[in-house]
Design a protein around this motif. Structure first.
Motif, PDB file in Angstrom:
ATOM      1  N   SER A  82       0.794  -0.915  -0.046  1.00 26.44           N
ATOM      2  CA  SER A  82       0.028   0.150  -0.031  1.00 26.44           C
ATOM      3  C   SER A  82       0.931   1.425   0.004  1.00 26.44           C
ATOM      4  N   ASP A  83       2.029   1.056   0.315  1.00 29.18           N
ATOM      5  CA  ASP A  83       3.118   2.350   0.473  1.00 29.18           C
ATOM      6  C   ASP A  83       3.187   2.788  -1.097  1.00 29.18           C
ATOM      7  N   LEU A  84       3.021   1.857  -2.011  1.00 26.99           N
ATOM      8  CA  LEU A  84       3.245   2.115  -3.425  1.00 26.99           C
ATOM      9  C   LEU A  84       2.171   2.303  -4.321  1.00 26.99           C
ATOM     10  N   GLY A  85       1.069   1.452  -4.099  1.00 27.36           N
ATOM     11  CA  GLY A  85      -0.340   1.667  -4.738  1.00 27.36           C
ATOM     12  C   GLY A  85      -0.359   1.648  -6.259  1.00 27.36           C
ATOM     13  N   ALA A  86      -1.398   0.887  -6.738  1.00 30.86           N
ATOM     14  CA  ALA A  86      -1.774   0.783  -8.224  1.00 30.86           C
ATOM     15  C   ALA A  86      -3.127   0.201  -8.440  1.00 30.86           C
ATOM     16  N   VAL A  87      -3.374  -0.973  -8.027  1.00 30.16           N
ATOM     17  CA  VAL A  87      -4.912  -1.441  -8.024  1.00 30.16           C
ATOM     18  C   VAL A  87      -5.749  -0.547  -7.193  1.00 30.16           C
ATOM     19  N   ALA A 108       3.911  -4.662   3.864  1.00 26.97           N
ATOM     20  CA  ALA A 108       4.949  -5.397   4.600  1.00 26.97           C
ATOM     21  C   ALA A 108       6.135  -4.909   4.860  1.00 26.97           C
ATOM     22  N   LEU A 109       6.530  -3.731   3.735  1.00 32.19           N
ATOM     23  CA  LEU A 109       7.557  -2.863   4.002  1.00 32.19           C
ATOM     24  C   LEU A 109       7.627  -1.994   5.411  1.00 32.19           C
ATOM     25  N   GLU A 110       6.296  -1.432   5.444  1.00 33.80           N
ATOM     26  CA  GLU A 110       6.372  -0.421   6.650  1.00 33.80           C
ATOM     27  C   GLU A 110       5.568  -1.232   7.796  1.00 33.80           C
TER      28      GLU A 110
END
Length: 166
Positions: A82-87, A108-110
């Motif tokens: 969700s830190d990157l977004g697209a769908v 998972a990153l954050e």
């Protein structure tokens, strides 16, 4: 199949143990996945929100789960990264509502909502197990009789809870 992990944690004040299998959505596990689905009481269907194809595959994995798993299986849809977004989140919410799934965005990153996703699924599983235990007790003993329900056996906690009906 994938990576298997055992985990223990607390759900609603009770210690529960879970065995978690990760197929990583890989096709090579598809042939044997149905054997694991049969014993599953919960599932996290995780897609990568930066890759539309992983979201598009969710309905196929959902069908396979529903074809092979218990009808009471708890299923959550999780959009990871969700830190990157697209769908589009609206697409995921629509699918979750249409299919009767819980939905969360995770990173998972954050470490955003990852623990919450597992906690939510385990809590829902715990509710189903408790309802089944109560229904089984009522069917065996009948209404109006005193009942003792051993929740510890159902959830893996060492304490016993009792309740009586009058």
């Amino acid at each position: 199949m994938g990576r298997g992990r055992a985990a223990a944690g607390e759900v609603e004040g009770k210690t529960v143990k879970a065995q978690i299998w990760d197929t990583a959505g890989q096709e090579r596990y598809r042939a044997i996945a149905s054997a694991y689905h049969r014993g599953a009481v919960g599932a996290l269907l995780v897609y990568d929100i930066t890759k539309r194809q992983t979201f598009d595959n969710i309905e196929r994995w959902l069908r396979e789960l529903r074809d092979h798993a218990d009808s009471n299986i708890v299923i959550m849809l999780a959009g990871n990264k969700s830190d990157l977004g697209a769908v589009q989140e609206e697409d995921a919410k629509f699918l979750a509502e249409k299919e009767g799934l819980s939905f969360l965005k995770t990173s998972a990153l954050e470490a955003l909502n990852v623990e919450k996703a597992f906690q939510t699924v385990l809590t829902q599983i715990n509710h189903i197990i408790r309802k089944k235990a109560l229904a089984a007790q009522e069917a065996t003993i009948g209404p109006g009789q005193g009942t003792t329900i051993n929740v510890a056996e159902m959830t893996g906690t060492p304490t016993k809870k009792s309740c009586s009906s009058s």
